[in-house]
Design a protein around this motif. Structure first.
Motif, PDB file in Angstrom:
ATOM      1  N   PHE A 328      46.664  13.305  21.401  1.00 16.63           N
ATOM      2  CA  PHE A 328      45.684  12.978  22.391  1.00 16.63           C
ATOM      3  C   PHE A 328      45.098  11.584  22.752  1.00 16.63           C
ATOM      4  N   GLY A 329      44.929  10.968  23.553  1.00 17.62           N
ATOM      5  CA  GLY A 329      44.058   9.921  23.900  1.00 17.62           C
ATOM      6  C   GLY A 329      42.668  10.249  23.802  1.00 17.62           C
ATOM      7  N   SER A 330      41.885   8.997  23.828  1.00 19.06           N
ATOM      8  CA  SER A 330      40.417   9.034  23.781  1.00 19.06           C
ATOM      9  C   SER A 330      39.520   8.425  24.480  1.00 19.06           C
ATOM     10  N   GLY A 331      38.315   8.703  24.809  1.00 19.87           N
ATOM     11  CA  GLY A 331      37.739   7.670  25.599  1.00 19.87           C
ATOM     12  C   GLY A 331      36.585   8.457  26.585  1.00 19.87           C
ATOM     13  N   GLY A 332      36.136   7.831  27.508  1.00 20.18           N
ATOM     14  CA  GLY A 332      35.090   8.452  28.453  1.00 20.18           C
ATOM     15  C   GLY A 332      35.089   7.596  29.463  1.00 20.18           C
ATOM     16  N   GLY A 333      33.897   7.587  30.301  1.00 20.33           N
ATOM     17  CA  GLY A 333      33.507   6.941  31.440  1.00 20.33           C
ATOM     18  C   GLY A 333      31.941   6.746  31.508  1.00 20.33           C
ATOM     19  N   THR A 334      31.543   5.559  32.015  1.00 25.69           N
ATOM     20  CA  THR A 334      30.345   5.677  32.493  1.00 25.69           C
ATOM     21  C   THR A 334      30.013   5.757  34.080  1.00 25.69           C
ATOM     22  N   VAL A 335      28.731   6.231  34.273  1.00 27.29           N
ATOM     23  CA  VAL A 335      28.373   6.639  35.833  1.00 27.29           C
ATOM     24  C   VAL A 335      26.802   6.008  36.275  1.00 27.29           C
ATOM     25  N   PHE A 336      26.998   5.854  37.575  1.00 28.04           N
ATOM     26  CA  PHE A 336      25.665   5.765  38.132  1.00 28.04           C
ATOM     27  C   PHE A 336      25.144   7.192  38.503  1.00 28.04           C
ATOM     28  N   VAL A 337      23.967   7.672  38.383  1.00 28.58           N
ATOM     29  CA  VAL A 337      23.647   8.836  38.906  1.00 28.58           C
ATOM     30  C   VAL A 337      22.047   8.445  39.246  1.00 28.58           C
ATOM     31  N   MET A 338      21.540   9.305  40.377  1.00 27.06           N
ATOM     32  CA  MET A 338      20.384   9.044  40.790  1.00 27.06           C
ATOM     33  C   MET A 338      19.528  10.351  40.926  1.00 27.06           C
ATOM     34  N   PHE A 339      18.187  10.257  40.786  1.00 34.21           N
ATOM     35  CA  PHE A 339      17.746  11.557  40.575  1.00 34.21           C
ATOM     36  C   PHE A 339      16.926  11.859  41.654  1.00 34.21           C
ATOM     37  N   ASN A 340      16.838  13.426  42.060  1.00 36.86           N
ATOM     38  CA  ASN A 340      16.635  13.492  43.412  1.00 36.86           C
ATOM     39  C   ASN A 340      14.874  13.557  43.444  1.00 36.86           C
ATOM     40  N   LYS A 341      14.267  13.750  42.060  1.00 37.14           N
ATOM     41  CA  LYS A 341      12.855  13.375  42.085  1.00 37.14           C
ATOM     42  C   LYS A 341      12.446  11.735  41.930  1.00 37.14           C
ATOM     43  N   GLY A 342      13.379  10.977  42.056  1.00 38.72           N
ATOM     44  CA  GLY A 342      13.177   9.576  42.166  1.00 38.72           C
ATOM     45  C   GLY A 342      12.494   9.200  43.396  1.00 38.72           C
ATOM     46  N   LYS A 343      11.735   8.124  43.274  1.00 40.45           N
ATOM     47  CA  LYS A 343      10.654   7.732  44.161  1.00 40.45           C
ATOM     48  C   LYS A 343      11.326   6.674  45.308  1.00 40.45           C
ATOM     49  N   ASN A 344      12.452   6.207  44.780  1.00 42.90           N
ATOM     50  CA  ASN A 344      13.180   5.077  45.400  1.00 42.90           C
ATOM     51  C   ASN A 344      14.823   5.231  45.493  1.00 42.90           C
ATOM     52  N   ILE A 345      15.020   6.390  46.028  1.00 45.39           N
ATOM     53  CA  ILE A 345      16.471   6.432  46.121  1.00 45.39           C
ATOM     54  C   ILE A 345      17.488   5.365  46.979  1.00 45.39           C
ATOM     55  N   GLU A 346      16.542   5.044  48.064  1.00 41.40           N
ATOM     56  CA  GLU A 346      17.098   4.025  49.076  1.00 41.40           C
ATOM     57  C   GLU A 346      17.396   2.794  48.335  1.00 41.40           C
ATOM     58  N   ASN A 347      16.576   2.415  47.420  1.00 42.17           N
ATOM     59  CA  ASN A 347      16.471   1.197  46.564  1.00 42.17           C
ATOM     60  C   ASN A 347      17.843   1.223  45.614  1.00 42.17           C
ATOM     61  N   ALA A 348      17.741   2.469  45.043  1.00 39.98           N
ATOM     62  CA  ALA A 348      19.060   2.621  44.235  1.00 39.98           C
ATOM     63  C   ALA A 348      20.453   2.663  44.847  1.00 39.98           C
ATOM     64  N   LYS A 349      20.365   3.005  45.897  1.00 38.26           N
ATOM     65  CA  LYS A 349      21.765   3.002  46.526  1.00 38.26           C
ATOM     66  C   LYS A 349      22.126   1.637  46.951  1.00 38.26           C
ATOM     67  N   LYS A 350      20.906   0.925  47.273  1.00 36.51           N
ATOM     68  CA  LYS A 350      21.094  -0.558  47.786  1.00 36.51           C
ATOM     69  C   LYS A 350      21.792  -1.359  46.290  1.00 36.51           C
ATOM     70  N   TYR A 351      21.053  -0.735  45.166  1.00 35.66           N
ATOM     71  CA  TYR A 351      21.843  -1.574  44.011  1.00 35.66           C
ATOM     72  C   TYR A 351      23.139  -1.382  43.798  1.00 35.66           C
ATOM     73  N   ILE A 352      23.622  -0.013  43.708  1.00 38.34           N
ATOM     74  CA  ILE A 352      24.850   0.282  43.606  1.00 38.34           C
ATOM     75  C   ILE A 352      25.811  -0.356  44.483  1.00 38.34           C
ATOM     76  N   ASP A 353      25.642  -0.644  45.565  1.00 34.00           N
ATOM     77  CA  ASP A 353      26.332  -1.645  46.612  1.00 34.00           C
ATOM     78  C   ASP A 353      26.528  -3.051  45.911  1.00 34.00           C
ATOM     79  N   TYR A 354      25.117  -3.432  45.513  1.00 34.06           N
ATOM     80  CA  TYR A 354      25.026  -4.745  45.075  1.00 34.06           C
ATOM     81  C   TYR A 354      25.899  -5.064  43.957  1.00 34.06           C
ATOM     82  N   PHE A 355      25.874  -3.781  43.234  1.00 33.09           N
ATOM     83  CA  PHE A 355      26.701  -4.046  41.755  1.00 33.09           C
ATOM     84  C   PHE A 355      27.966  -4.005  41.768  1.00 33.09           C
ATOM     85  N   PHE A 356      28.794  -3.414  43.103  1.00 28.92           N
ATOM     86  CA  PHE A 356      29.888  -3.306  43.157  1.00 28.92           C
ATOM     87  C   PHE A 356      30.551  -4.427  44.153  1.00 28.92           C
ATOM     88  N   ASN A 357      29.754  -5.657  44.149  1.00 25.55           N
ATOM     89  CA  ASN A 357      30.310  -6.922  44.840  1.00 25.55           C
ATOM     90  C   ASN A 357      31.557  -7.168  44.070  1.00 25.55           C
TER      91      ASN A 357
END
Length: 454
Positions: A328-357
């Motif tokens: 077998f090969g090996s490895g994994g991946g990294t991800v962004f997640v946002m917590f639903n109890k976070g206080k600034n989900i809108e800003n989190a989504k903005k940063y994800i967009d900014y990151f994927f420039n």
């Protein structure tokens, strides 16, 4: 080495608040260079162009974003992320608290924050860390984000959970086998292609009297130990769970596999600190010229290119070895997640967009030299990824077995890794002379507790 090691050893907290003249700003269209999904359109986030709107933005009350990230062994990653956060902070008038945490500490800190009802708004972490929060309804659904970008199908596969879409893929982490080819050549041996070859080479090059050991394997907390033992069990012919999540680990083949892993330590083919070594321990041991074979991502490769070119010249990068039954090969991946109890989900989504420039994302991934392979389509045929020294890493990312394979892609697969069930079992044999069959029974018991609630 000391700087890299230091970067992994303690959390680094950056609270980024910028005045108008704090740093240079990127282009007006923050997301215009992102890679959109085929047939879709991405509404760009635009910065105010005229003076009156600029004045309104500067006078507006700052909002906040708490962003937790794992600290990578390659220092350039967190430096680039910190710089990008600073640009985002200024452009969008957001007070960003960027926290880089060593992977071994991340789970504990996250669990404490979630239990206290105060999780970060945005988290970038290994998939197996993030998935444990899917099953208990802690995360924000992100299918809207997945539709905005042209993600590779295998990227979406590792980010998928039975409960739905809660993880945004960020980069693949292919793992390889590093072998000291100079040491192998001294003994007139062939490079190892099977697990038996690995042990044969390790015995031949092992030289404890001169503080050199055949293997840089460890049994402490982290995903490296778990990945090695799971690979052994599976290549010996046993799946830990079946496709329905039924525990199938307790077999004669699995018993032979954990005995085999135990032998690496009891036969003193590893340094004394290996029994408690964490995920950064084997990096350091190899880079210090103390061990002959390790399994790791390209963090070691990147460090050798920068600080140990002579060691890189004496290193062969190879696929993970074959077992008696499978490979077998090996490895994994990294991800962004946002917590639903976070206080600034809108800003989190903005940063994800900014990151994927596209420009930023492509350059960031290149800096990581194979530690990260793009999750978006459109990069494979670029000049960087077609270079022979880089193409192998990209190709390796195509053969990564999904978390928990062949079982269901859910939080249970993440939990058994984060509890270090496999390394603890082998550790009990090595340190406390526990009977291997009893250790395997304990593995089965713990897997059933997680997978079958027994």
């Amino acid at each position: 080495m000391s700087k890299l090691k230091k970067a992994m050893s303690v959390p680094v907290v950056f609270s980024l608040v910028f005045a108008a003249a704090g740093c240079s700003s990127p282009s007006n269209n923050a997301s215009s260079n992102a890679t959109p999904a085929s047939g879709s359109t991405t509404a760009p986030t635009t910065q105010s162009a005229d003076a009156s709107k600029s004045g309104e933005q500067s006078n507006a009350k700052k909002t906040k974003l708490i962003f937790w990230d794992k600290s990578e062994y390659v220092k350039e990653y967190n430096d680039s992320q910190k710089e990008r956060v600073a640009q985002f902070s200024k452009e969008f008038n957001v007070d960003v608290e960027y926290v880089a945490i060593p992977p071994a500490d991340l789970k504990t800190k996250l669990l404490a924050a979630v239990e206290a009802g105060n999780p970060p708004d945005l988290l970038l972490a290994d998939d197996f860390v993030a998935k444990q929060f899917v099953g208990n309804n802690q995360l924000v659904e992100i299918s809207d984000i997945l539709k905005k970008y042209d993600f590779r199908e295998d990227s979406k596969k590792y980010a998928y959970a039975l409960e739905g879409w809660y993880e945004v893929p960020v980069y693949h982490n292919p793992n390889v086998m590093y072998v000291r080819k100079d040491k192998v050549a001294e003994k007139n041996l062939e490079l190892p292609k099977t697990w038996d070859d690995v042990k044969k080479v390790a015995k031949a090059i092992n030289d404890p009297k001169n503080n050199f050991y055949g293997l840089g394997f460890q049994l402490g907390g982290g995903g490296d130990s778990n990945g090695r033992i799971e690979n052994l069990i599976r290549t010996f012919g046993t799946d830990l769970v079946d496709k329905d999540g039924k525990v199938t680990v307790n077999t004669p083949e699995a018993l032979e596999a954990i005995k085999y892993d135990t032998s690496f330590f009891t036969e003193k083919l590893t340094p004394p600190g290996a029994v408690t070594g964490d995920d950064s321990w084997n990096n350091t041991a190899y880079l210090n010229g103390q061990v002959g074979i390790i399994f790791n991502s390209s963090s070691v490769y990147a460090a050798m290119r920068k600080e140990k070119p002579e060691l890189l010249n004496n290193t062969q990068i190879m696929p993970w070895p074959a077992g008696p039954k499978r490979q077998f090969g090996s490895g994994g991946g990294t991800v962004f997640v946002m917590f639903n109890k976070g206080k600034n989900i809108e800003n989190a989504k903005k940063y994800i967009d900014y990151f994927f420039n596209k420009d930023f994302y492509g350059k960031l991934i290149e800096k990581l030299n194979g530690l990260a392979v793009p999750v978006l389509n459109g990069f494979e045929n670029t000049e960087f990824w077609q270079k022979p020294e880089n193409k192998g890493w990209f190709d390796a990312s195509k053969n990564i077995v999904p978390l928990g394979d062949p079982g269901p892609p859910d939080a249970r697969a993440s939990q058994v890794i984060s509890e270090y069930i496999l390394p603890k079992a082998v550790q009990s044999i090595v340190v406390n002379n526990v009977d291997p069959k009893k250790a395997l029974d304990e593995i089965e018991k713990n897997y059933k507790r997680v997978y079958e609630k027994k």
